[in-house]
Design a protein around this motif. Sequence first.
Motif, mmCIF file in Angstrom:
data_model
loop_
_atom_site.group_PDB
_atom_site.id
_atom_site.type_symbol
_atom_site.label_atom_id
_atom_site.label_comp_id
_atom_site.label_asym_id
_atom_site.label_seq_id
_atom_site.Cartn_x
_atom_site.Cartn_y
_atom_site.Cartn_z
ATOM 1 N N CYS A 42 0.828 -1.213 0.000
ATOM 2 C CA CYS A 42 0.000 0.000 0.000
ATOM 3 C C CYS A 42 0.857 1.256 0.000
ATOM 4 O O CYS A 42 0.518 2.252 -0.661
ATOM 5 N N ILE A 43 1.980 1.242 0.698
ATOM 6 C CA ILE A 43 2.882 2.411 0.719
ATOM 7 C C ILE A 43 3.475 2.628 -0.665
ATOM 8 O O ILE A 43 3.539 3.763 -1.164
ATOM 9 N N GLN A 44 3.899 1.570 -1.350
ATOM 10 C CA GLN A 44 4.490 1.702 -2.678
ATOM 11 C C GLN A 44 3.472 2.160 -3.714
ATOM 12 O O GLN A 44 3.819 2.870 -4.661
ATOM 13 N N GLU A 45 2.204 1.768 -3.538
ATOM 14 C CA GLU A 45 1.159 2.200 -4.469
ATOM 15 C C GLU A 45 0.672 3.611 -4.159
ATOM 16 O O GLU A 45 -0.076 4.195 -4.939
ATOM 17 N N GLY A 46 1.054 4.159 -3.003
ATOM 18 C CA GLY A 46 0.645 5.499 -2.629
ATOM 19 C C GLY A 46 -0.706 5.557 -1.958
ATOM 20 O O GLY A 46 -1.267 6.645 -1.768
ATOM 21 N N LYS A 47 -1.254 4.444 -1.559
ATOM 22 C CA LYS A 47 -2.560 4.424 -0.905
ATOM 23 C C LYS A 47 -2.440 4.631 0.603
ATOM 24 O O LYS A 47 -3.433 4.889 1.268
ATOM 25 N N TYR A 48 -1.229 4.516 1.124
ATOM 26 C CA TYR A 48 -1.027 4.615 2.573
ATOM 27 C C TYR A 48 0.233 5.416 2.812
ATOM 28 O O TYR A 48 1.261 5.208 2.168
ATOM 29 N N LYS A 49 0.141 6.373 3.705
ATOM 30 C CA LYS A 49 1.298 7.201 4.006
ATOM 31 C C LYS A 49 1.938 6.679 5.287
ATOM 32 O O LYS A 49 1.253 6.448 6.279
ATOM 33 N N ARG A 50 3.237 6.492 5.239
ATOM 34 C CA ARG A 50 3.969 5.985 6.388
ATOM 35 C C ARG A 50 3.880 6.995 7.529
ATOM 36 O O ARG A 50 4.126 8.173 7.331
ATOM 37 N N PRO A 51 3.507 6.541 8.725
ATOM 38 C CA PRO A 51 3.387 7.479 9.855
ATOM 39 C C PRO A 51 4.760 8.028 10.263
ATOM 40 O O PRO A 51 5.749 7.310 10.247
ATOM 41 N N GLN A 52 4.779 9.319 10.620
ATOM 42 C CA GLN A 52 6.018 9.955 11.053
ATOM 43 C C GLN A 52 6.024 10.021 12.579
ATOM 44 O O GLN A 52 5.067 10.488 13.183
ATOM 45 N N PHE A 53 7.084 9.538 13.160
ATOM 46 C CA PHE A 53 7.209 9.555 14.610
ATOM 47 C C PHE A 53 8.157 10.672 14.987
ATOM 48 O O PHE A 53 9.229 10.828 14.399
ATOM 49 N N SER A 54 7.756 11.451 15.964
ATOM 50 C CA SER A 54 8.651 12.508 16.459
ATOM 51 C C SER A 54 9.011 12.177 17.892
ATOM 52 O O SER A 54 8.153 11.860 18.707
ATOM 53 N N VAL A 55 10.299 12.244 18.172
ATOM 54 C CA VAL A 55 10.781 11.934 19.505
ATOM 55 C C VAL A 55 11.419 13.187 20.058
ATOM 56 O O VAL A 55 12.269 13.820 19.434
ATOM 57 N N PHE A 56 10.986 13.584 21.240
ATOM 58 C CA PHE A 56 11.529 14.775 21.885
ATOM 59 C C PHE A 56 12.597 14.354 22.889
ATOM 60 O O PHE A 56 12.324 13.590 23.797
ATOM 61 N N PHE A 57 13.806 14.908 22.709
ATOM 62 C CA PHE A 57 14.893 14.623 23.654
ATOM 63 C C PHE A 57 15.236 15.838 24.438
ATOM 64 O O PHE A 57 15.291 16.914 24.070
#
Length: 137
Positions: free
Chosen positions: A122-137
């Motif tokens: 699904c990610i390669q076909e563009g139907k699903y966007k990979r979630p972005q994780f933000s980590v605060f240090f």
Amino acid sequence: MASGPRPSAAKLYKPNSYVSLPAELDPDAYDRSPEKRRAEAERLAIRSRLKRQYLLQLNNPSPPTVIENPALVQWAYAKSQNVYPTFRPTLRTSFLGAAYGLAPLLFWIFVFKADRDRQEKCIQEGKYKRPQFSVFF
């Protein structure tokens, strides 16, 4: 003029050909052989000796720190140390061990791999966007 002892009810009862013999009239339950009676008496004697030994330890005026129940010790030995006389590894037990041990593991590996492959497709076909994780240090 008595001809001897009367036969027991279990011997007199003739079951119907369409109905099995009731469990209450089973000859093995009432008409035991002398060997069975002797074995039962031996087991009863062993149980009574073990019980007497335990009760003597329990009611001793100066008891030991740990009172061992010999029947419990024998049971624990039979359950833990003496396994092989009661368990034989066979094809059936090996199959059951594999079924209960390996099958769930392989099932979950397949489920997680199939889910990851579906998500990547699904990610390669563009139907699903990979979630972005933000980590605060």
